[in-house]
Motif scaffolding. Structure first.
Motif, PDB file in Angstrom:
ATOM      1  N   GLY A  85      -8.147   9.277  -6.944  1.00  0.00           N
ATOM      2  CA  GLY A  85      -8.693   9.997  -5.793  1.00  0.00           C
ATOM      3  C   GLY A  85     -10.072   9.519  -5.378  1.00  0.00           C
TER       4      GLY A  85
ATOM      5  N   GLU B  28      -6.897   6.674   2.302  1.00  0.00           N
ATOM      6  CA  GLU B  28      -6.309   7.867   2.910  1.00  0.00           C
ATOM      7  C   GLU B  28      -6.229   7.655   4.411  1.00  0.00           C
ATOM      8  OE1 GLU B  28      -8.419  11.336   1.620  1.00  0.00           O
ATOM      9  OE2 GLU B  28      -8.113  10.848  -0.494  1.00  0.00           O
TER      10      GLU B  28
ATOM     11  N   TRP C 212      -2.835   3.929  -3.508  1.00  0.00           N
ATOM     12  CA  TRP C 212      -3.723   3.958  -4.661  1.00  0.00           C
ATOM     13  C   TRP C 212      -3.243   2.940  -5.695  1.00  0.00           C
ATOM     14  CZ3 TRP C 212      -0.405   7.761  -3.192  1.00  0.00           C
ATOM     15  CH2 TRP C 212       0.621   8.116  -4.079  1.00  0.00           C
TER      16      TRP C 212
END
Length: 143
Positions: free
Chosen positions: A115, A120, A127
């Motif tokens: 994260g 995004e 990822w």
């Protein structure tokens, strides 16, 4: 009793340098045990369909995931005997509706903190999963 400032300063510097030497040694050892890999393994999600796809990309090659083009430049890992630390520097470009290419990400990704620097996008997320020496996918030809 006279205080010798010069002697006290020299002792202070010795104490400070003794503190920093182990830190520099640890950092040097860390760089020595870094493994450079030929393949970066990513996961991507298409938020419209909800499908998650794993895909491999050879270093320096570009793979298209939806409207995104993913190009890893390096992928580092550590030996299995050490604490895992898998990182990759990559560039991600978006192909816009008017067929222009726009860079949306250029930086480091960390597999142990997906994260932290995941890509995004409004439709796609990407990822890093892992770095490896080889893939089931054939390497790109040199044509």
């Amino acid at each position: 009793m006279k205080f010798n400032f010069l002697k006290a300063s020299a002792l202070g510097l010795i104490a400070i340098s003794a503190t920093f030497v182990p830190l520099m040694t640890v950092q040097s050892q860390e760089q020595e045990t870094r493994i450079e890999n030929a393949v970066a393994e990513f996961s991507g999600i298409d938020k419209i369909t909800g499908r998650i796809i794993k895909f491999d990309v050879y270093i320096g090659e570009t793979v298209q995931f939806g409207a995104l083009q993913v190009t890893p430049r390096v992928c580092y890992s550590r030996p299995i005997t050490e604490t895992p630390k898998t990182t990759s520097f990559l560039e991600v470009d978006e192909i816009t509706l008017d067929r222009k290419i726009r860079r949306i990400f250029s930086g480091w990704m960390f597999a142990d903190s997906p994260g932290l620097n995941a890509v995004e996008h409004s439709i796609y997320d990407i990822w890093l999963n892992d770095c490896k020496q080889e893939s089931d996918i054939a390497p790109p030809s040199d044509n």
